[in-house]
Enzyme design. Structure first.
Site, mmCIF file in Angstrom:
data_model
loop_
_atom_site.group_PDB
_atom_site.id
_atom_site.type_symbol
_atom_site.label_atom_id
_atom_site.label_comp_id
_atom_site.label_asym_id
_atom_site.label_seq_id
_atom_site.Cartn_x
_atom_site.Cartn_y
_atom_site.Cartn_z
ATOM 1 N N HIS A 1 -6.192 3.055 -4.263
ATOM 2 C CA HIS A 1 -6.178 3.350 -2.829
ATOM 3 C C HIS A 1 -6.551 4.812 -2.575
ATOM 4 C CE1 HIS A 1 -5.509 2.036 1.183
ATOM 5 N NE2 HIS A 1 -4.310 2.557 1.380
ATOM 6 N N HIS B 1 3.543 -2.023 3.239
ATOM 7 C CA HIS B 1 3.557 -0.677 2.673
ATOM 8 C C HIS B 1 4.873 -0.396 1.948
ATOM 9 C CE1 HIS B 1 0.523 -0.397 5.888
ATOM 10 N NE2 HIS B 1 -0.040 0.522 5.134
ATOM 11 N N HIS C 1 -5.957 9.262 0.665
ATOM 12 C CA HIS C 1 -5.879 8.369 1.818
ATOM 13 C C HIS C 1 -6.619 8.952 3.018
ATOM 14 C CE1 HIS C 1 -4.389 5.487 4.737
ATOM 15 N NE2 HIS C 1 -3.951 4.753 3.720
ATOM 16 N N ASP D 1 0.797 -1.231 0.000
ATOM 17 C CA ASP D 1 0.000 0.000 0.000
ATOM 18 C C ASP D 1 0.833 1.286 0.000
ATOM 19 O OD1 ASP D 1 -2.115 -1.751 0.265
ATOM 20 O OD2 ASP D 1 -3.080 -0.621 1.870
#
Length: 290
Positions: A155, A252, A159, A104
């Site tokens: 995504h 991540h 965020h 991510d």
């Protein structure tokens, strides 16, 4: 007297509603994080936006969503016209004891190449959940991800872990604007196949929007907590201790120094190989006959 009571009740309701509105605003500000800002990566229950329909009931046993933990509450598995179910996916296309590696918050010019190198070393394919502006800023990295055989995931733009409490129009912009940025960066008809809500803040609306646009909502089962840089050993331990929750693991490659992630990812992939556990991609479609 009845009239007085009615006025009192309406007054009380107005006070409660005002307090709730203020609380919602504060919550949204307090939990807003840009790409890779810590707390937003804790699994969350599915949020229901002000204009959303009530949450759908859990998927029936045997569906890809059955029994999964983490990355949002379960949603309906029915597929819209796009053929992509709205339910939050956790299972692996490869079935059995296969594991899904998901990455991510990138792409990041320093850390994404290092993550790609580790994946290549162990011949593992992963799903990269990208932030729209990050993809736009680094199209070369998006193209490298696609060329290496990995898959793309939306995504969102910012965020915003509070987006589940924002209007539907805002959720739609966050999702679809990011999708276009990632597709434009990838080029050559590359497809964004999944959508992962920041912090697991899925809503019925966001799942519907994603599925209608060909993206399967994607959860996770193992939160490595690598975002907080707890140490390589802690990241590896999290995978080993939580893999029984389900097959989808969260790492991540963006949002800060990911040196611990890179080292831990290599150790995790070596351990999975020793365990005889293959890797794969998360499911996108409903099982045949369902």
């Amino acid at each position: 007297m009845a009239r007085a009571n009615g006025q009192g009740m309406r007054g009380t309701a107005a006070v409660v509603a005002a307090a709730a509105a203020v609380a919602g605003t504060v919550w949204g500000v307090a939990t807003f994080v840009g790409p890779g800002q810590g707390a937003g990566h804790q699994p969350a229950q599915e949020n229901v936006s002000r204009r959303s329909d009530p949450p759908a009931p859990p998927a029936a046993p045997g569906t890809p969503d059955d029994g999964a933990k983490g990355g949002g509450a379960q949603g309906a598995g029915d597929a819209p016209r796009s053929g992509i179910p709205e339910g939050i996916a956790h299972a692996s296309e490869s079935g059995g004891n296969a594991v899904n590696i998901t990455i991510d918050d990138g792409p990041d010019p320093q850390w994404t190449p290092k993550v790609l190198a580790v994946l290549e070393k162990y011949d593992v394919k992963a799903t990269f959940c990208m932030i729209g502006p990050q993809a736009k800023a680094h199209p070369d990295l998006v193209k490298r991800v696609v060329a290496a055989g990995h898959r793309l995931c939306d995504h969102t733009m910012d965020h915003d872990t509070g987006m589940g409490r924002k209007p539907v129009a805002y959720q739609e912009r966050q999702i679809l604007d990011a999708k276009k940025m990632i597709e434009d960066a990838a080029g050559a008809g590359a497809e964004v196949e999944y959508y992962r809500a920041p912090g697991g803040a899925f809503t019925p609306d966001s799942r519907r929007i994603a599925a209608a646009n060909g993206m399967r909502p994607l959860g996770w089962n193992v939160d490595t907590k690598d975002f907080g840089k707890p140490g390589v050993a802690a990241i590896v331990k999290a995978v080993k201790s939580e893999i029984g929750n389900g097959p989808t693991v969260l790492f991540h490659d963006g949002g800060g120094n990911r040196a611990q992630t890179v080292e831990a990812l290599g150790q995790v992939l070596a351990w999975l190989k020793d365990q005889g556990r293959p890797t794969g991609f998360p499911v996108r479609t409903a099982p045949q006959g369902s």
